[in-house]
Design an enzyme around this catalytic site. Structure first.
Site, PDB file in Angstrom:
ATOM      1  N   HIS A 160     -31.032  20.556  -3.851  1.00 51.81           N
ATOM      2  CA  HIS A 160     -31.167  21.529  -2.768  1.00 51.81           C
ATOM      3  C   HIS A 160     -31.668  20.827  -1.512  1.00 51.81           C
ATOM      4  CE1 HIS A 160     -32.075  25.268  -0.705  1.00 51.81           C
ATOM      5  NE2 HIS A 160     -33.213  24.707  -0.331  1.00 51.81           N
TER       6      HIS A 160
ATOM      7  N   GLY B 183       0.818  -1.219   0.000  1.00 50.84           N
ATOM      8  CA  GLY B 183       0.000   0.000   0.000  1.00 50.84           C
ATOM      9  C   GLY B 183       0.845   1.259   0.000  1.00 50.84           C
TER      10      GLY B 183
HETATM   11  C1  LIG Z   1       1.551  12.785   5.234  1.00 50.45           C
HETATM   12  C2  LIG Z   1       1.129  12.595   3.814  1.00 50.45           C
HETATM   13  C3  LIG Z   1      -0.183  12.821   3.453  1.00 50.45           C
HETATM   14  C4  LIG Z   1      -0.578  12.640   2.144  1.00 50.45           C
HETATM   15  N1  LIG Z   1      -1.873  12.874   1.808  1.00 50.45           N
HETATM   16  C5  LIG Z   1      -2.273  12.707   0.534  1.00 50.45           C
HETATM   17  C6  LIG Z   1      -3.621  12.889   0.176  1.00 50.45           C
HETATM   18  O1  LIG Z   1      -4.465  13.205   1.007  1.00 50.45           O
HETATM   19  N2  LIG Z   1      -3.972  12.702  -1.119  1.00 50.45           N
HETATM   20  C7  LIG Z   1      -3.057  12.341  -2.068  1.00 50.45           C
HETATM   21  O2  LIG Z   1      -3.423  12.183  -3.237  1.00 50.45           O
HETATM   22  N3  LIG Z   1      -1.763  12.163  -1.754  1.00 50.45           N
HETATM   23  C8  LIG Z   1      -1.360  12.317  -0.475  1.00 50.45           C
HETATM   24  N4  LIG Z   1      -0.059  12.099  -0.149  1.00 50.45           N
HETATM   25  C9  LIG Z   1       0.879  11.704  -1.220  1.00 50.45           C
HETATM   26  C10 LIG Z   1       0.743  10.205  -1.536  1.00 50.45           C
HETATM   27  O3  LIG Z   1       0.988   9.463  -0.370  1.00 50.45           O
HETATM   28  C11 LIG Z   1       1.697   9.812  -2.636  1.00 50.45           C
HETATM   29  O4  LIG Z   1       1.473  10.641  -3.762  1.00 50.45           O
HETATM   30  C12 LIG Z   1       1.500   8.375  -3.047  1.00 50.45           C
HETATM   31  O5  LIG Z   1       1.730   7.501  -1.972  1.00 50.45           O
HETATM   32  C13 LIG Z   1       2.433   8.020  -4.203  1.00 50.45           C
HETATM   33  O6  LIG Z   1       2.221   6.703  -4.568  1.00 50.45           O
HETATM   34  P1  LIG Z   1       3.354   5.834  -5.258  1.00 50.45           P
HETATM   35  O7  LIG Z   1       2.690   4.556  -5.638  1.00 50.45           O
HETATM   36  O8  LIG Z   1       4.018   6.611  -6.300  1.00 50.45           O
HETATM   37  O9  LIG Z   1       4.457   5.581  -4.139  1.00 50.45           O
HETATM   38  P2  LIG Z   1       4.423   5.186  -2.609  1.00 50.45           P
HETATM   39  O10 LIG Z   1       3.076   5.220  -2.031  1.00 50.45           O
HETATM   40  O11 LIG Z   1       5.486   5.996  -1.971  1.00 50.45           O
HETATM   41  O12 LIG Z   1       4.878   3.666  -2.630  1.00 50.45           O
HETATM   42  C14 LIG Z   1       6.157   3.278  -3.044  1.00 50.45           C
HETATM   43  C15 LIG Z   1       6.440   1.897  -2.486  1.00 50.45           C
HETATM   44  O13 LIG Z   1       7.622   1.389  -3.110  1.00 50.45           O
HETATM   45  C16 LIG Z   1       8.363   0.664  -2.158  1.00 50.45           C
HETATM   46  N5  LIG Z   1       9.735   0.598  -2.640  1.00 50.45           N
HETATM   47  C17 LIG Z   1      10.600   1.640  -2.829  1.00 50.45           C
HETATM   48  N6  LIG Z   1      11.757   1.191  -3.362  1.00 50.45           N
HETATM   49  C18 LIG Z   1      11.637  -0.145  -3.492  1.00 50.45           C
HETATM   50  C19 LIG Z   1      12.497  -1.174  -3.981  1.00 50.45           C
HETATM   51  N7  LIG Z   1      13.712  -0.902  -4.460  1.00 50.45           N
HETATM   52  N8  LIG Z   1      12.056  -2.442  -3.959  1.00 50.45           N
HETATM   53  C20 LIG Z   1      10.819  -2.749  -3.473  1.00 50.45           C
HETATM   54  N9  LIG Z   1       9.959  -1.813  -3.012  1.00 50.45           N
HETATM   55  C21 LIG Z   1      10.363  -0.536  -3.033  1.00 50.45           C
HETATM   56  C22 LIG Z   1       8.170   1.450  -0.874  1.00 50.45           C
HETATM   57  O14 LIG Z   1       8.431   0.638   0.258  1.00 50.45           O
HETATM   58  C23 LIG Z   1       6.709   1.866  -0.985  1.00 50.45           C
HETATM   59  O15 LIG Z   1       5.863   0.933  -0.373  1.00 50.45           O
HETATM   60  C24 LIG Z   1       0.365  12.239   1.166  1.00 50.45           C
HETATM   61  C25 LIG Z   1       1.688  11.996   1.526  1.00 50.45           C
HETATM   62  C26 LIG Z   1       2.066  12.161   2.839  1.00 50.45           C
HETATM   63  C27 LIG Z   1       3.481  11.873   3.211  1.00 50.45           C
END
Ligand SMILES: Cc1cc2nc3c(=O)[nH]c(=O)nc-3n(C[C@H](O)[C@H](O)[C@H](O)COP(=O)(O)OP(=O)(O)OC[C@H]3O[C@@H](n4cnc5c(N)ncnc54)[C@H](O)[C@@H]3O)c2cc1C
Length: 473
Positions: free
Chosen positions: A452, A40
C-alpha cells in the site's frame, strides 16, 4: 572457409527467432539465424517497441498539457513530430543493435539474406538488398539438422483498403509519419489500430475508428470494451462499430472514405490519412513450404504443442505459427521448440495463459477467459470488480479512471480470467498471470498481502469483491 553446417538454423530474427536461437545455444547446439532485413524482426523495429516509444512521447505531452492539475505550470507546450519519430526510431535501433550483440555473445552465426528451405536439413540463402551487419555470413547453401521457421507476419491487405505508402498507411508508415495528419481514419480496432488512434488523438488529430464488429477491442471482456470506449469517446475519438469502410477514393493529399453504417445507411468522410489496421497474415510464402508439404491453415503453419510441423525436422514458432500474434507468445514458443528438440519435455504452451496488452490511454490488459467465454464453456462463474476511484494510489496519481475485473470458477475457486483497464495495468496484469500459472484459488489471493499504496490493491479488492468482502468501496 565459413561454416555452413549447423545443428539448428532459425529463419527470422524477431522475438521468436532470436530468443529461440539464444536458448538453443544455451543448450549446447551449434546455431545460426537467417535474417533478410532487420535484426529483431517486426517487434523491435516496427511493432511493440517503437510504438511504445511514440506512445510515451504522447503520454508526456498529455501530462504537460495537464500540468495545472498537479499544481505545476508549463508554458508553450508543444511537440516536434520529427523529433518524436526520431526518438522512436532511435529506440528501435538501439534494441536491434542489442540483438546483434546477443547473437555475438551467444556465438550464434548470423546469415544475412532470404532463406528458402530446399528439403529437411537443407536451405538456400539468397542475397538481401539490405546491407549486412558486420561479421554476418552471406548467401549460399546451408545445412541444419533442425530448421525452425520464425518468419513472422505482415499487414493484412483487404481489397480496396490496401496501404499505398502515402495516403493509406499500414503500421510501417503510421510509425514514421512525414507530417502529423489533422484528421485520421483508423480501420480496425484491435490493439494496433487502437494504439495508433490513441497516439494521434493525444497529439491533436481528429480521429475516427471504424470497426466491423459490434464492439472495439474485440478480444477483450465486454465490460472492459464498454469502459474503454467511453474513455476514448471522452477524449474525442469518434468510434463507429458494426460499420464497414467500403471504399477509399484518393485525392491529391486526402482520402474520401465511404462507410456502410451497418444499419442500411452510408456516409462519406474526407480525412488526411487512413490507417489500415485490419490484422496481420503469416509470412508462409516463398520459403519452400508448399514443395515440402508443410501443412498450413488460413495463412499460418500448423504445429503441435512442441512447435513441430507435419514434416520431420521442420518447426515453426511465433506469428507464422498462428494466433495470438504477440511477441511474448513467439518467445515462449521459441524456448519450447528447442527444449523439445533437446528432449527436455517442456510444457506445451497453454494459450489461455498468454496475457494481452494494449498500450493506449487508458491501458488495457487481460489474461484468461472473459466472463462471456467462461459462461459459454459452462463454468458457473463468480465475478468481482473494483474501480480505480476506490484506490488511494490511483487518486494520488490523478488516474482514477480504471477497473479491475476477475472471473472465478464458483465450484473450485480457480481464477479463470482477469481483465483490467487503467493506468499501468499492462505492468500489473503479470500478477494475475503468475497466479493463474500457479493455479491459484481465491483463498490464496485473499491471503496475499499487497503493498500500500499501489494500483495493485485494485487486484486484491476485485478478488474480495467476488466473494462479498470488498473493503474500500
Ligand atoms: C504496430 C505493432 C505493434 C505491436 N505491439 C505489440 C506489443 O505491444 N506486444 C506484443 O506482444 N506484440 C506486439 N506486436 C506483435 C509483435 O510485433 C509480433 O507478435 C512479433 O514481432 C512476432 O515475432 P516473430 O518472431 O514471430 O516475427 P517477426 O517479429 O515478424 O520477425 C520475423 C522476421 O523474419 C524475417 N524473415 C521473414 N522471412 C524471411 C526469410 N525468408 N528469410 C530470412 N528472414 C526472413 C523478417 O525480416 C523478420 O525480421 C505488434 C505488432 C505491430 C505491427
Amino acid at each position: 572457409m565459413a561454416d555452413t553446417s549447423f545443428d539448428i538454423v532459425v529463419i527470422g530474427s524477431g522475438p521468436g527467432g532470436y530468443v529461440c536461437a539464444i536458448r538453443a545455444a544455451q543448450l549446447g547446439f551449434k546455431v545460426a539465424i537467417v535474417e533478410k532485413q532487420y535484426l529483431g524482426g517486426i517487434c523491435l523495429n516496427w511493432g511493440c517497441i517503437p510504438t511504445k516509444a511514440l506512445l510515451r512521447s504522447a503520454e508526456i505531452f498529455h501530462y504537460m498539457e495537464h500540468a495545472k492539475d498537479y499544481g505545476l505550470s508549463a508554458q508553450g507546450v508543444g511537440f516536434d513530430p520529427k523529433a518524436v519519430v526520431q526518438r522512436s526510431r532511435g529506440v528501435a535501433k538501439r534494441l536491434s543493435d542489442g540483438v546483434a550483440f546477443l547473437m555475438k555473445k551467444n556465438r550464434i552465426a548470423v546469415i544475412w539474406g532470404e532463406a528458402v528451405i530446399d528439403a529437411p536439413g537443407r536451405l538456400t540463402v539468397k542475397a538481401s538488398k539490405v546491407e549486412a551487419p558486420k561479421g554476418a555470413l552471406g548467401a549460399g547453401s546451408y545445412q541444419a539438422k533442425h530448421i525452425i521457421v520464425a518468419t513472422g507476419a505482415r499487414p493484412r491487405a483487404l481489397p480496396g483498403l490496401e496501404g499505398d505508402g502515402k495516403l493509406v498507411w499500414t503500421y510501417f508508415e503510421a510509425m514514421k509519419p512525414d507530417k502529423m495528419p489533422k484528421s485520421l481514419l483508423v480501420i480496425g480496432s484491435g490493439a494496433i489500430g487502437i494504439e495508433f488512434a490513441s497516439f494521434y488523438r493525444t497529439l491533436g488529430a481528429d480521429v475516427t475508428v471504424v470497426e466491423v464488429l459490434p464492439q472495439i477491442l474485440p478480444v477483450e471482456d465486454a465490460e472492459i470494451q464498454t469502459f474503454a470506449r467511453k474513455q476514448f469517446e471522452k477524449q474525442g475519438i469518434k468510434i463507429l462499430t458494426g460499420a464497414k469502410v467500403t471504399k477509399l477514393d484518393k485525392k491529391a493529399d486526402s482520402v474520401v472514405a465511404t462507410i456502410d453504417d451497418g444499419k442500411g445507411g452510408t456516409k462519406t468522410m474526407e480525412v488526411d490519412r487512413v490507417i489500415s489496421a485490419v490484422g496481420v497474415v503469416g509470412n508462409i510464402e516463398g520459403i519452400g513450404l508448399e514443395k515440402l508439404g508443410v501443412k498450413t491453415d488460413r495463412g499460418t503453419i500448423v504445429i503441435d504443442g512442441l512447435c513441430r510441423t507435419n514434416v520431420p525436422g521442420i518447426y515453426a514458432i511465433g506469428d507464422v505459427a498462428g494466433p495470438p500474434m504477440l511477441a511474448h507468445k513467439a518467445e515462449h514458443e521459441g524456448v519450447i521448440c528447442v527444449e523439445g528438440i533437446k528432449g527436455l519435455n517442456p510444457h506445451p504452451l497453454d494459450k489461455r495463459l498468454i496475457p494481452g496488452c494494449t498500450y493506449c490511454q487508458p491501458q488495457i490488459a487481460s489474461v484468461g477467459l472473459t466472463e462471456a467465454k467462461a459462461k459459454e464453456l459452462k463454468y458457473d462463474v463468480r465475478v468481482g470488480r473494483f474501480p480505480f476511484i476506490g484506490n488511494g494510489k490511483a487518486i494520488a496519481l490523478g488516474e482514477d479512471q480504471g477497473i479491475t475485473k476477475v472471473v472465478f470458477d464458483r465450484k473450485t475457486g480457480q481464477l479463470l480470467g482477469a481483465h483490467m483497464a487503467g493506468a499501468e495495468v499492462t505492468e500489473l496484469i503479470q500478477g494475475f498471470v503468475v497466479a493463474m500459472n500457479l493455479e491459484t484459488t481465491e483463498e490464496e489471493l485473499m491471503h496475499t498481502v499487497f503493498p500500500h499504496p499501489t494500483l495493485s490493491e485494485t487486484m486484491k479488492e476485485a478478488v474480495l469483491d467476488a466473494y462479498g468482502r470488498v473493503l474500500n468501496i
